[in-house]
Design an enzyme around this catalytic site. Structure first.
Site: not given
Length: 1002
Positions: A46, A66, A79, A149, A193, A600, A645, A690, A832
């Site tokens: 552009q 063209h 151009d 683009h 884009n 927890r 766990h 762990e 931990n």
């Protein structure tokens, strides 16, 4: 900390005196955040011109205009355009004149690779962009490059262009050339884009190049190519460039806002459908939680295709590997937005087409200034920004195009001025009122340019270009002066907002008066952020007891400690433990007593699935955890569940346990049961606790259950199983639960800090190696940029395996599909940490073993209080938090265990009190001084419990439990009172904070 916040107070008072309200950050509400990008945008075809100079190849736009010069409204082409190929220095000075700090421009692919391939690399094209980049940087302007683009090399159109998946290969190599030549200075990249817009070049003959005219077919095929090409370029940057160049890669999508014509559900659905076809088609595979094309798009295109008599959908499918390849491949969301329209359900567009598939009819919104196709409706942008943030949370947004259109000859562009102020204000409101995370805005366009099929008949520039003059002179418009003022002040001067922030001033003054420094957020430096989780942690086998009650199955710990009772230090086991199965309500009240907002705990897999499989679902076990969860919520405490766990059902150990990859299947189904039964109320999940530690159960006979004793072999095999099990559970949550339950899923890894014994490079390397073997083995595949096991781990295990005469490495490999499956499967990093040690290079550990492979020798750090194996070294945690954040950026950290050990009988636990104050202060310094993103801390442990092979001989609890009494009474320790005060005030008392040993030694 330095006391430097008086200017904040002054600025606050001045703003209020001038009637400018502030947000809680201390920033005026009409002001952009610090570091916000503000600039302008252009595109190569552009503005550049020089269409065939200096070796440039032909693009599809060159070729089409063209061959068919009358396609544009004025018969013009690109151009010469604005001749920016020769006048780029003038353009940079225009950017300087509007106080821009960023310039978004695109590379011309055929200017760099004339044939589109690397058989011809045009150095003159590379030189042009290097000159432009250097000119920008010399003027303090950040370059932002769009790789594509719309100007595809014509030679590649001969292969069919974007509908041909082979083009992805070419695009990757083109991107590689760009990264290699410009990436040392360019930190902001966009792959494409507006693919939605340039896909029209494949759906019509006259709207965009190449004019392929295959509506509803080629434009869908190219969607897959674009997404795969984008993802592969992102992965390329991750793999080969990111660590050194430290840039960010995104994609720019375009979207209007579509306001429902009526308040009906049908029109609301139409609005959502249009957004999914226009934005979601591209965004969902990259940014969504689940990946893939949007469900509504897949369903409607498939249904229409079937109705049309087609054997398959016009929208190509994405394989699982492709979904995983594409998902998450962006560091930010680029958005182009210009206007808002009205929308209703109905049929429009040719058959087939995307418009027809969407089933919508759009119309111009009334009551707003409209030029050509753009209506000036700022609230539409604000709504769209919120829609994107809600649909694709976690990604910062960069508005890369937004602008107003005029006819030629308008310099006093009052329409653009009004549009600009309104839309920039909408962005500020989205940031400062709605909490939308945004990082930049580049106005379209810096200069008037070729507007594609409109030629030069429409003007979007802040600066006019005289296209009748061969010199292409630029002239500033009124809008350029307005935007220059906004960019200079980082603010919109006439934005009106509510005045609600006087309390910020009061709080700031009070803090300063008390000698407590304040961060720029207005929060005292010794205080946790709002919403921070603070609580305590436990684990099922260690506290529950009731080992065979109410249908619970046998775990590997039950089995081992019944078979070999003398393995624990005191000959005890977890049959009764702290009896929390019956006393959970008492435990919840202990949490209330320390002012915890989070607890927890872990689920016992064999309590829910006694055999480990879904052939026997134990409702009594589910009821127990439901009761516990409800009790927590009734007391204002957030439940945080660890799925595993360490208490594997014994029936699954008969299959070999975790070194058998089949166990991952069982774990996924167990997790599904947990999500189905508890996920409506539980928003914080951990898959494993762990794995580095419980892998010891497979490397020795006596350290942890099951005592498999296959050092350096089974413990590596299980690493792969654990990672796949974790990843599949995360993907399961994404696919089936996240949208409704809105929770977060992480994993907890354990790590000490390893301070080099000397200042030598060898000991520094030893420290890094140990961290990679202890944490990186598990973290790297999930959290790192590249995925896979750490390179140093792979290399050292392979070398040692070869030296041992093995045919292959003891560490199993991860396939590309497995790497992609695992990578990124966490919403936060659970950590931990207990202690710091000294480290040096050397040989230790049995051969083979992880310790032997790491090649390190550790020792106790001197000069610090040490109990058993824990030394009280707060700065070690601060160092580790920074290491985790530096190694795996982008993930918030939750310290899920941290605590001090005592022998039995100590209630005035001064050692724990000192440890708590120091380590919590270290966390605060990591957050407030080092910028480590953290979301929570749960102390280990709420109560004294079974400490695995140590039995009940070691005590970690904030509350004592009398294990000689069948009633298991709890007694508060001194540390519980201290932590209750910290949690209540969300702060460490200032004197304790200042005195904590949180600054690492030099």
């Amino acid at each position: 900390m330095r006391r430097t916040l008086v200017p904040v107070v002054v600025a606050t008072l001045l703003c209020l005196a001038q009637g400018v309200p502030l947000k809680t950050s201390g920033r005026p509400a009409n002001r952009f955040p610090d570091g916000f990008y503000l600039g302008a945008a252009t595109a190569a075809y552009q503005i550049e011109g020089a269409w065939n100079e200096d070796g440039k190849g032909e693009s599809i736009w060159d070729h089409m205009l063209h061959a068919q010069p009358n396609l544009t409204a004025d018969g013009q082409n690109g151009d010469v355009a604005a001749d920016s190929y020769h006048k780029y220095k003038e353009d940079v000075q225009l950017l300087v004149g509007i106080n821009a700090n960023v310039y978004r421009f695109s590379l011309s692919w055929p200017r760099i690779l004339p044939t589109g391939d690397t058989d011809n690399i045009n150095q003159a094209g590379i030189d042009y962009y290097n000159n432009l980049i250097n000119e920008l940087l010399a003027n303090g302007i950040e370059p932002m490059i769009t790789l594509y683009h719309w100007d595809l090399p014509q030679e590649l159109q001969k292969l069919g262009g974007w509908p041909n998946i082979e083009l992805a290969d070419y695009f990757v190599e083109y991107a590689r050339i760009a990264f290699e030549n410009f990436g040392d200075r360019v930190k902001l990249w966009l792959t494409f884009n507006e693919p939605n817009m340039f896909s029209k070049g494949y759906s019509t003959a006259t709207s965009f190049a190449p004019g392929a005219n295959s509506s509803g077919i080629a434009d869908y095929l190219m969607a897959k190519t674009i997404l795969v090409a984008h993802a592969r370029v992102y992965r390329l940057y991750d793999l080969s460039f990111r660590l050194k160049q430290k840039g960010k890669v995104g994609i720019t999508l375009d979207g209007g806002w579509y306001e429902p014509l009526t308040n009906s559900a049908e029109d609301a659905d139409a609005s959502e459908r249009q957004l999914q076809f226009e934005i979601g088609l591209w965004a969902n595979p990259i940014f969504s939680l689940l990946g893939n094309f949007p469900k509504v798009v897949r369903q409607r295109v498939a249904a229409n295709s079937k109705e049309e008599g087609r054997a398959r959908s016009r929208l190509p499918s994405l394989s699982l590997a492709e979904i995983l390849l594409i998902k998450g491949t962006a560091d930010f969301f680029g958005l182009n937005h210009y206007t808002t329209s009205l929308i209703t359900s109905g049929s429009s567009g040719e058959v087939p087409s995307k418009t027809y598939d969407a089933g919508v009819v759009t119309s111009t919104i009334q009551g707003y200034n409209t030029n050509y196709w753009i209506s000036d409706v700022p609230w539409g942008l604000r709504k769209l920004l919120n829609w994107i943030h809600d649909s694709y949370p976690g990604y910062p947004i960069f508005v890369t195009e937004n602008g107003w259109v005029d006819p030629p000859g308008v310099l006093n562009d009052t329409g653009r001025v009004h549009y600009l102020r309104g839309y920039v204000s909408a962005i500020l409101r989205a940031i400062n009122e709605d909490g939308v995370p945004m990082i930049g805005y580049t106005h379209w366009s810096l200069i008037d340019n070729l507007e594609w099929m409109n030629g030069y008949s429409l003007k979007f520039g802040l600066h006019s270009v005289d296209y009748d003059d061969p010199e292409r002179p630029r002239t500033q418009k009124a809008s350029a002066k307005v935007i220059a003022d906004i960019y200079k002040n980082m603010a919109v001067p006439d934005l009106k907002m509510r005045r609600t922030l006087v309390p910020v001033v009061v709080a700031t003054l009070l803090c300063l008066a008390q000698g407590v420094p304040v961060k720029s957020s207005g929060r005292p430096a010794n205080q946790f952020p709002d919403g921070f989780y603070l609580g305590a942690a436990t684990a099922a086998y260690q506290i529950e007891g009731a080992w065979n009650e109410d249908g619970k199955g046998e775990s590997i710990w039950d089995h081992m400690l019944h078979a070999q009772p003398n393995l624990t230090a005191d000959g005890q086991n977890g049959d009764v433990a702290a009896d929390s199965y019956h006393k959970y309500k008492e435990d919840v009240q202990l949490l209330v007593g320390i002012n915890a907002n989070c607890y927890r705990f872990s689920l016992s897999w064999p309590r829910i699935l006694p055999t480990g499989d879904t052939d026997n679902i134990n409702q009594a076990g589910i009821d127990y955890y439901n009761n516990l969860i409800n009790e927590l919520l009734a007391n204002g405490i957030e439940p945080m569940i660890t799925l595993y766990h360490w208490d594997l059902p014994q029936e699954l150990q008969k299959l070999g346990g975790w070194p058998n990859i089949e166990i991952a299947d069982y774990f996924v189904e167990y997790a599904r049961i947990a999500f189905e039964n508890f996920g409506d109320r539980v928003k914080l999940w951990l898959t494993f606790n762990e794995p580095n530690m419980f892998s010891n159960g497979y490397s020795s006979a006596t350290s942890f259950a099951p005592g498999a004793n296959s050092s350096g072999i089974a413990d590596y095999l299980m690493a792969k199983t654990i990672l796949l099990a974790h990843a599949r559970v995360y993907r399961l949550y994404d696919l089936n639960f996240r949208l409704k339950q809105k929770g977060k899923v992480g994993i907890t890894l354990d790590g000490g800090w390893y301070e080099p014994l000397t200042n030598s490079a060898e000991d520094a390397d030893a420290s890094e190696r140990q961290l990679q073997f202890e944490i990186g083995l598990w973290a790297n595949p999930i959290f790192s940029l590249l995925g896979d096991f750490p390179k140093v781990v792979r290399q050292r295990v392979a070398a040692n395996s070869k030296e041992e005469g093995r045919a292959r490495s003891r560490l199993p490999s991860l396939s590309l599909a497995e790497i992609l499956l695992i990578k990124g499967t966490a919403d936060f990093f659970g950590l931990n940490h207990y202690t710091t040690s000294l480290i040096t290079s050397g040989r230790s550990g049995q051969e083979p073993s992880k310790t032997y492979d790491a090649g390190v020798v550790t020792s106790t750090i001197q000069g610090y209080n040490t109990n058993y194996w824990i030394s009280d070294v707060p700065w070690g945690l601060r160092k580790l938090l920074n290491w985790v954040h530096d190694s795996y950026p982008g993930y918030p950290i939750f310290v899920t265990e941290n605590g001090w050990v005592d022998p039995p009988g100590i209630l005035n636990d001064t050692g724990r009190v000192h440890y708590v104050r120091g380590y919590v202060s270290a966390i605060l310094r990591a957050i407030n001084e080092d910028g480590v993103p953290m979301i929570g801390y749960t102390h280990w442990s709420l109560i004294d419990n079974l400490e695995w092979m140590n039995g009940y001989s070691l005590k970690f609890g904030l509350h004592s439990v009398d294990y000689d009494d069948p009633e298991r009474p709890r007694t508060q320790k001194a540390s519980a009172k201290v932590i209750a005060d910290i949690y209540k005030n969300m702060a460490v008392p200032w004197e304790d904070f200042e005195n904590a040993d949180t600054t690492p030694p030099s």
